[in-house]
Design an enzyme around this catalytic site. Sequence first.
Site, PDB file in Angstrom:
ATOM      1  N   PHE A  51     -17.918  21.800 -43.460  1.00 23.86           N
ATOM      2  CA  PHE A  51     -17.884  23.052 -43.306  1.00 23.86           C
ATOM      3  C   PHE A  51     -16.393  23.973 -43.745  1.00 23.86           C
ATOM      4  CE2 PHE A  51     -16.570  20.404 -39.717  1.00 23.86           C
ATOM      5  CZ  PHE A  51     -15.321  20.980 -39.235  1.00 23.86           C
ATOM      6  N   ARG A 102     -16.083  30.088 -24.580  1.00 26.25           N
ATOM      7  CA  ARG A 102     -16.966  29.804 -25.747  1.00 26.25           C
ATOM      8  C   ARG A 102     -18.470  30.194 -25.350  1.00 26.25           C
ATOM      9  NH1 ARG A 102     -13.721  25.058 -28.578  1.00 26.25           N
ATOM     10  NH2 ARG A 102     -12.830  26.361 -30.139  1.00 26.25           N
ATOM     11  N   LYS A 158     -10.335  34.410 -32.333  1.00 30.00           N
ATOM     12  CA  LYS A 158     -10.803  34.469 -33.963  1.00 30.00           C
ATOM     13  C   LYS A 158     -11.560  35.650 -34.346  1.00 30.00           C
ATOM     14  CE  LYS A 158     -11.675  29.425 -33.757  1.00 30.00           C
ATOM     15  NZ  LYS A 158     -12.572  28.084 -34.079  1.00 30.00           N
ATOM     16  N   TYR A 184      -6.063  24.721 -40.980  1.00 26.01           N
ATOM     17  CA  TYR A 184      -6.771  23.631 -40.807  1.00 26.01           C
ATOM     18  C   TYR A 184      -7.136  22.354 -41.814  1.00 26.01           C
ATOM     19  CZ  TYR A 184      -9.189  26.739 -37.205  1.00 26.01           C
ATOM     20  OH  TYR A 184      -9.316  27.437 -36.233  1.00 26.01           O
ATOM     21  N   HIS A 189      -9.292  29.324 -30.513  1.00 26.77           N
ATOM     22  CA  HIS A 189      -8.817  27.999 -30.901  1.00 26.77           C
ATOM     23  C   HIS A 189      -7.844  27.777 -29.750  1.00 26.77           C
ATOM     24  CE1 HIS A 189      -6.911  24.749 -33.070  1.00 26.77           C
ATOM     25  NE2 HIS A 189      -5.885  25.446 -32.853  1.00 26.77           N
ATOM     26  N   GLU A 232       1.696  24.455 -34.094  1.00 26.04           N
ATOM     27  CA  GLU A 232       0.754  25.585 -34.295  1.00 26.04           C
ATOM     28  C   GLU A 232       1.715  26.953 -34.010  1.00 26.04           C
ATOM     29  OE1 GLU A 232      -3.007  24.555 -32.481  1.00 26.04           O
ATOM     30  OE2 GLU A 232      -3.493  23.272 -34.275  1.00 26.04           O
ATOM     31  N   THR A 260     -16.605  22.938 -28.196  1.00 26.01           N
ATOM     32  CA  THR A 260     -16.760  23.401 -29.811  1.00 26.01           C
ATOM     33  C   THR A 260     -17.642  24.375 -30.062  1.00 26.01           C
ATOM     34  OG1 THR A 260     -15.124  21.779 -30.405  1.00 26.01           O
ATOM     35  CG2 THR A 260     -16.277  23.090 -31.906  1.00 26.01           C
ATOM     36  N   ARG A 308      -8.312  23.834 -22.843  1.00 24.38           N
ATOM     37  CA  ARG A 308      -9.590  23.379 -23.426  1.00 24.38           C
ATOM     38  C   ARG A 308     -10.550  23.445 -22.460  1.00 24.38           C
ATOM     39  NH1 ARG A 308      -8.870  22.170 -28.573  1.00 24.38           N
ATOM     40  NH2 ARG A 308     -10.775  21.147 -28.653  1.00 24.38           N
TER      41      ARG A 308
HETATM   42  P1  GDP Z   1     -12.124  22.710 -31.916  1.00 27.74           P
HETATM   43  O1  GDP Z   1     -10.975  21.778 -31.433  1.00 27.74           O
HETATM   44  O2  GDP Z   1     -12.897  22.744 -30.467  1.00 27.74           O
HETATM   45  O3  GDP Z   1     -11.869  24.074 -32.391  1.00 27.74           O
HETATM   46  O4  GDP Z   1     -13.142  21.940 -32.694  1.00 27.74           O
HETATM   47  P2  GDP Z   1     -12.620  21.177 -34.100  1.00 27.74           P
HETATM   48  O5  GDP Z   1     -11.060  20.514 -34.202  1.00 27.74           O
HETATM   49  O6  GDP Z   1     -13.497  20.030 -34.190  1.00 27.74           O
HETATM   50  O7  GDP Z   1     -13.145  22.334 -35.266  1.00 27.74           O
HETATM   51  C1  GDP Z   1     -12.341  23.045 -35.638  1.00 27.74           C
HETATM   52  C2  GDP Z   1     -13.091  24.434 -35.964  1.00 27.74           C
HETATM   53  O8  GDP Z   1     -13.851  24.236 -37.013  1.00 27.74           O
HETATM   54  C3  GDP Z   1     -13.958  24.752 -35.045  1.00 27.74           C
HETATM   55  O9  GDP Z   1     -13.680  25.534 -33.853  1.00 27.74           O
HETATM   56  C4  GDP Z   1     -15.048  25.573 -35.723  1.00 27.74           C
HETATM   57  O10 GDP Z   1     -14.631  27.091 -35.742  1.00 27.74           O
HETATM   58  C5  GDP Z   1     -15.191  24.884 -37.038  1.00 27.74           C
HETATM   59  N1  GDP Z   1     -16.316  23.911 -37.101  1.00 27.74           N
HETATM   60  C6  GDP Z   1     -16.201  22.548 -36.372  1.00 27.74           C
HETATM   61  N2  GDP Z   1     -17.352  21.861 -36.693  1.00 27.74           N
HETATM   62  C7  GDP Z   1     -18.130  22.806 -37.336  1.00 27.74           C
HETATM   63  C8  GDP Z   1     -19.458  22.847 -37.923  1.00 27.74           C
HETATM   64  O11 GDP Z   1     -20.114  21.812 -37.739  1.00 27.74           O
HETATM   65  N3  GDP Z   1     -19.853  23.820 -38.702  1.00 27.74           N
HETATM   66  C9  GDP Z   1     -19.303  25.008 -38.873  1.00 27.74           C
HETATM   67  N4  GDP Z   1     -19.621  25.911 -39.583  1.00 27.74           N
HETATM   68  N5  GDP Z   1     -17.902  24.991 -38.421  1.00 27.74           N
HETATM   69  C10 GDP Z   1     -17.374  24.214 -37.794  1.00 27.74           C
END
Ligand code: GDP
Length: 132
Positions: free
Chosen positions: A51, A96, A3, A43, A109, A120, A85, A79
Amino acid sequence: MIKPDAVESGYIGPILAKISSAGFKIVAMKFTQLSRRDAREFYAIHKGRPFFDELIQFMTRGPIVSAILEKDNAVEDFRALIGATNPQEAAEGTIRKLYAKDIGENAVHGSDSDENAGIEGAFHFSGREIYT
Ligand code: GDP
């Protein structure tokens, strides 16, 4: 994807090294920047979350590296390699934990299922950009 935060901080090399030493084979890769339209499509599942706008702003603010990786059990193993996350909750040694700033700017990601990995991969690459 690597990212924008990790690209800006100069972490492309270290992140690719960890991916490679974990046994993933890179079958497609590019350095590119997402448009707002791209990011909103990628997304789309998060549309309506508090967010979402911040996520789109972040993911479009600079270049990313996108790649397709191959390995047995790739989704689960990737993962595990990237960690939770929220980097504060990520295990020691994960990408991370090492390179992410916070829950939003979290360096990488990874697809969450084989089905989404296919979707994707096709989002980022045409067939002739994929080495098989
Ligand atoms: P991932 O699969 O671990 O990437 O997590 P998710 O699918 O839940 O979320 C996608 C992406 O959205 C995350 O990797 C973060 O970049 C962003 N994101 C998720 N939760 C939050 C949050 O609470 N705040 C903010 N600012 N970004 C978030």
